[in-house]
Design a protein around this motif. Structure first.
Motif, PDB file in Angstrom:
ATOM      1  N   ALA A  55       0.911  -1.220   0.300  1.00  0.00           N
ATOM      2  CA  ALA A  55       0.135  -0.078  -0.414  1.00  0.00           C
ATOM      3  C   ALA A  55       0.755   0.991  -0.125  1.00  0.00           C
ATOM      4  O   ALA A  55       0.965   2.153  -1.068  1.00  0.00           O
ATOM      5  CB  ALA A  55      -0.939  -0.307   1.489  1.00  0.00           C
ATOM      6  N   GLY A  56       1.701   1.504   0.910  1.00  0.00           N
ATOM      7  CA  GLY A  56       2.927   2.128   1.252  1.00  0.00           C
ATOM      8  C   GLY A  56       3.373   2.762  -0.602  1.00  0.00           C
ATOM      9  O   GLY A  56       3.270   3.784  -0.998  1.00  0.00           O
ATOM     10  N   ASP A  57       4.088   1.544  -1.072  1.00  0.00           N
ATOM     11  CA  ASP A  57       4.824   1.446  -2.459  1.00  0.00           C
ATOM     12  C   ASP A  57       3.523   2.576  -3.399  1.00  0.00           C
ATOM     13  O   ASP A  57       3.937   3.325  -4.258  1.00  0.00           O
ATOM     14  CB  ASP A  57       4.985   0.578  -2.893  1.00  0.00           C
ATOM     15  N   ALA A  58       2.373   2.363  -3.546  1.00  0.00           N
ATOM     16  CA  ALA A  58       1.321   1.921  -4.201  1.00  0.00           C
ATOM     17  C   ALA A  58       0.793   3.986  -4.030  1.00  0.00           C
ATOM     18  O   ALA A  58      -0.039   4.265  -4.808  1.00  0.00           O
ATOM     19  CB  ALA A  58      -0.114   1.232  -4.105  1.00  0.00           C
ATOM     20  N   GLY A  59       1.667   4.662  -2.631  1.00  0.00           N
ATOM     21  CA  GLY A  59       1.606   6.229  -2.267  1.00  0.00           C
ATOM     22  C   GLY A  59      -0.070   5.787  -1.603  1.00  0.00           C
ATOM     23  O   GLY A  59      -0.369   7.191  -1.504  1.00  0.00           O
ATOM     24  N   GLN A  60      -0.332   4.983  -1.005  1.00  0.00           N
ATOM     25  CA  GLN A  60      -1.644   5.080  -0.329  1.00  0.00           C
ATOM     26  C   GLN A  60      -0.723   5.371   1.249  1.00  0.00           C
ATOM     27  O   GLN A  60      -0.150   5.262   1.208  1.00  0.00           O
ATOM     28  CB  GLN A  60      -2.070   3.569  -0.542  1.00  0.00           C
ATOM     29  N   PRO A  61      -1.411   5.782   1.897  1.00  0.00           N
ATOM     30  CA  PRO A  61      -1.603   6.438   3.614  1.00  0.00           C
ATOM     31  C   PRO A  61      -1.130   4.791   4.088  1.00  0.00           C
ATOM     32  O   PRO A  61      -0.759   4.657   5.390  1.00  0.00           O
ATOM     33  CB  PRO A  61      -2.255   7.311   4.141  1.00  0.00           C
ATOM     34  N   SER A  62      -2.154   3.924   4.055  1.00  0.00           N
ATOM     35  CA  SER A  62      -1.862   2.809   5.035  1.00  0.00           C
ATOM     36  C   SER A  62      -3.315   1.722   3.774  1.00  0.00           C
ATOM     37  O   SER A  62      -3.952   2.179   2.926  1.00  0.00           O
ATOM     38  CB  SER A  62      -2.664   2.463   6.266  1.00  0.00           C
ATOM     39  N   LEU A  63      -2.951   0.543   4.130  1.00  0.00           N
ATOM     40  CA  LEU A  63      -4.393  -0.333   3.629  1.00  0.00           C
ATOM     41  C   LEU A  63      -5.324  -0.425   4.062  1.00  0.00           C
ATOM     42  O   LEU A  63      -5.985  -0.040   2.842  1.00  0.00           O
ATOM     43  CB  LEU A  63      -3.557  -1.545   3.958  1.00  0.00           C
ATOM     44  N   ALA A  64      -5.778   0.231   5.038  1.00  0.00           N
ATOM     45  CA  ALA A  64      -7.122   0.493   5.342  1.00  0.00           C
ATOM     46  C   ALA A  64      -8.058   1.501   4.721  1.00  0.00           C
ATOM     47  O   ALA A  64      -8.736   1.241   3.824  1.00  0.00           O
ATOM     48  CB  ALA A  64      -7.418   0.589   6.919  1.00  0.00           C
ATOM     49  N   ALA A  65      -7.591   3.052   4.366  1.00  0.00           N
ATOM     50  CA  ALA A  65      -7.212   3.991   3.971  1.00  0.00           C
ATOM     51  C   ALA A  65      -7.713   3.514   2.440  1.00  0.00           C
ATOM     52  O   ALA A  65      -8.085   4.016   1.593  1.00  0.00           O
ATOM     53  CB  ALA A  65      -6.189   4.756   4.146  1.00  0.00           C
ATOM     54  N   TRP A  66      -6.792   2.538   2.023  1.00  0.00           N
ATOM     55  CA  TRP A  66      -6.733   2.462   0.742  1.00  0.00           C
ATOM     56  C   TRP A  66      -8.670   1.525  -0.204  1.00  0.00           C
ATOM     57  O   TRP A  66      -8.929   1.850  -0.855  1.00  0.00           O
ATOM     58  CB  TRP A  66      -5.868   1.677   0.454  1.00  0.00           C
ATOM     59  N   ALA A  67      -8.887   0.817   0.841  1.00  0.00           N
ATOM     60  CA  ALA A  67      -9.390  -0.351   0.930  1.00  0.00           C
ATOM     61  C   ALA A  67     -10.803   0.265   0.856  1.00  0.00           C
ATOM     62  O   ALA A  67     -11.703   0.999  -0.152  1.00  0.00           O
ATOM     63  CB  ALA A  67      -9.419  -1.060   2.211  1.00  0.00           C
ATOM     64  N   ASP A  68     -10.878   2.132   1.999  1.00  0.00           N
ATOM     65  CA  ASP A  68     -11.791   2.611   2.694  1.00  0.00           C
ATOM     66  C   ASP A  68     -12.015   3.402   0.994  1.00  0.00           C
ATOM     67  O   ASP A  68     -13.174   3.867   1.078  1.00  0.00           O
ATOM     68  CB  ASP A  68     -11.846   3.621   3.425  1.00  0.00           C
ATOM     69  N   ALA A  69     -11.254   4.087   0.573  1.00  0.00           N
ATOM     70  CA  ALA A  69     -11.152   5.044  -0.495  1.00  0.00           C
ATOM     71  C   ALA A  69     -11.607   4.207  -1.312  1.00  0.00           C
ATOM     72  O   ALA A  69     -12.277   5.212  -2.997  1.00  0.00           O
ATOM     73  CB  ALA A  69      -9.433   5.405  -1.056  1.00  0.00           C
ATOM     74  N   GLU A  70     -11.284   3.476  -2.666  1.00  0.00           N
ATOM     75  CA  GLU A  70     -11.925   2.464  -3.373  1.00  0.00           C
ATOM     76  C   GLU A  70     -12.758   1.651  -3.031  1.00  0.00           C
ATOM     77  O   GLU A  70     -13.609   0.899  -3.949  1.00  0.00           O
ATOM     78  CB  GLU A  70     -10.428   1.258  -3.440  1.00  0.00           C
ATOM     79  N   ASP A  71     -13.306   1.341  -1.811  1.00  0.00           N
ATOM     80  CA  ASP A  71     -14.343   0.016  -1.427  1.00  0.00           C
ATOM     81  C   ASP A  71     -14.945  -0.835  -2.224  1.00  0.00           C
ATOM     82  O   ASP A  71     -14.950  -1.116  -2.914  1.00  0.00           O
ATOM     83  CB  ASP A  71     -16.057   1.297  -2.293  1.00  0.00           C
ATOM     84  N   ARG A  72     -12.592  -1.515  -1.292  1.00  0.00           N
ATOM     85  CA  ARG A  72     -13.191  -2.533  -1.949  1.00  0.00           C
ATOM     86  C   ARG A  72     -12.040  -3.067  -0.884  1.00  0.00           C
ATOM     87  O   ARG A  72     -11.623  -2.976  -0.025  1.00  0.00           O
ATOM     88  CB  ARG A  72     -11.722  -2.962  -3.294  1.00  0.00           C
ATOM     89  N   ALA A  73     -12.549  -4.851  -1.001  1.00  0.00           N
ATOM     90  CA  ALA A  73     -11.690  -5.784  -0.181  1.00  0.00           C
ATOM     91  C   ALA A  73     -10.052  -5.587   0.407  1.00  0.00           C
ATOM     92  O   ALA A  73      -9.634  -5.335  -1.106  1.00  0.00           O
ATOM     93  CB  ALA A  73     -11.736  -6.814  -0.390  1.00  0.00           C
ATOM     94  N   PRO A  74      -9.360  -4.998   1.455  1.00  0.00           N
ATOM     95  CA  PRO A  74      -8.063  -4.890   0.927  1.00  0.00           C
ATOM     96  C   PRO A  74      -7.636  -5.896   0.947  1.00  0.00           C
ATOM     97  O   PRO A  74      -6.753  -5.800  -0.561  1.00  0.00           O
ATOM     98  CB  PRO A  74      -7.282  -4.892   2.713  1.00  0.00           C
ATOM     99  N   ARG A  75      -7.636  -6.701   0.784  1.00  0.00           N
ATOM    100  CA  ARG A  75      -6.772  -8.506  -0.017  1.00  0.00           C
ATOM    101  C   ARG A  75      -6.711  -8.391  -1.528  1.00  0.00           C
ATOM    102  O   ARG A  75      -5.717  -8.554  -1.702  1.00  0.00           O
ATOM    103  CB  ARG A  75      -7.555  -9.982   0.316  1.00  0.00           C
ATOM    104  N   ASP A  76      -8.007  -8.346  -1.727  1.00  0.00           N
ATOM    105  CA  ASP A  76      -7.852  -7.827  -3.910  1.00  0.00           C
ATOM    106  C   ASP A  76      -7.416  -6.422  -4.170  1.00  0.00           C
ATOM    107  O   ASP A  76      -6.191  -7.355  -5.333  1.00  0.00           O
ATOM    108  CB  ASP A  76      -9.587  -7.142  -4.371  1.00  0.00           C
ATOM    109  N   LEU A  77      -7.603  -6.110  -3.270  1.00  0.00           N
ATOM    110  CA  LEU A  77      -6.110  -4.472  -3.751  1.00  0.00           C
ATOM    111  C   LEU A  77      -4.835  -4.890  -3.594  1.00  0.00           C
ATOM    112  O   LEU A  77      -4.232  -4.723  -4.676  1.00  0.00           O
ATOM    113  CB  LEU A  77      -6.765  -3.505  -2.806  1.00  0.00           C
ATOM    114  N   VAL A  78      -4.674  -5.661  -2.872  1.00  0.00           N
ATOM    115  CA  VAL A  78      -3.031  -6.076  -2.445  1.00  0.00           C
ATOM    116  C   VAL A  78      -2.726  -7.089  -3.597  1.00  0.00           C
ATOM    117  O   VAL A  78      -1.902  -6.904  -4.440  1.00  0.00           O
ATOM    118  CB  VAL A  78      -3.125  -6.970  -1.057  1.00  0.00           C
TER     119      VAL A  78
END
Length: 247
Positions: A55-78
């Motif tokens: 998540a950090g490498d993708a420029g996101q503040p955290s995995l949880a924040a990334w999932a919230d912003a995308e409205d997707r499951a964290p595991r799917d994003l990773v």
């Protein structure tokens, strides 16, 4: 090639091991096992740490924040991001951490056995016996390096190394990374020989003050002339005086 040195810093892919083994065996294994690993090990602290790094490498503040912003499951994003990075052959730190965790099962089960060139083990033995300090610097995670050298066709080579560095130290094509390694090693850069198959890495190491040698191995990419690094086809061609190191 004859040099004076106290330490030898080694690249892995294209230097100690065949590029084909990495691309034809290790990378496909990580790709094949990615989804299953994430599903089975999602709650493990090591998996979570690697995913946070993705998540950090993708420029996101955290995995949880990334999932919230995308409205997707964290595991799917990773899984999606790791696949994208593998498709692009990126050396991102989080991806390398994930790959190392996946490779652990492959090496420990015996499904993967690391390839090393036949000239490597006797040279490592010879250099260690002469008093050399041997270390690895690879884009692969430290864990992956340790697994790799602990499970080779020539047996467990891990005890021959006294240190490991990965991209958490810095990019391999930046001089500051090699300066940081020398500082951690507590050796003058000029007393370290760096061996790699990539001229840009060797350029960075030389800029930091290290000695360099360019490996010309089968299946390695062609190199442009005029790079200024001594070329060798085998570790057997490298003669190192460890008694009177450069300073």
């Amino acid at each position: 090639m004859q040099v004076e040195a106290q330490g030898v810093l080694l690249d892995v892919e294209g230097t100690t091991s065949s590029v084909k083994f990495v691309y034809d065996v290790m990378f496909p294994f990580a790709r094949r096992e990615l989804a299953a690993y994430l599903q089975q090990s999602w709650d493990d602290p090591s998996c979570q740490a690697a995913c946070e790094q993705v998540a950090g490498d993708a420029g996101q503040p955290s995995l949880a924040a990334w999932a919230d912003a995308e409205d997707r499951a964290p595991r799917d994003l990773v899984e999606e991001e790791a696949t994208r990075l593998m498709d692009a052959d990126q050396k991102a730190t989080g991806l390398k951490q994930l790959q190392g965790l996946i490779w652990k099962s492959g090496f420990e089960s015996g499904e993967m056995v690391a390839h090393v060139y036949p000239d490597v083990p006797p040279a490592l033995d010879r250099w260690r016996a002469a008093g050399a300090d041997l270390r690895i610097y690879s884009s692969g995670s430290i864990q992956a390096q340790q697994l790799f050298f602990g499970h080779t066709q020539q047996g467990d080579l891990l005890p021959l190394f006294s240190g490991h560095y990965d991209t958490t130290t810095g990019p391999k094509r930046e001089a500051a990374s090699y300066a940081a390694i020398a500082a951690d090693w507590r050796l003058p850069p000029a007393s370290i020989l760096f061996l790699s198959d990539i001229t840009a890495e060797l350029d960075a190491a030389r800029e930091a003050g290290m000695q360099t040698g360019l490996l010309i191995r089968p299946d390695n990419a062609p190199v442009e002339p005029g790079h200024g690094h001594t070329e060798v086809a085998s570790f057997a061609e490298i003669l190192i005086d460890f008694k009177n190191p450069s300073s």
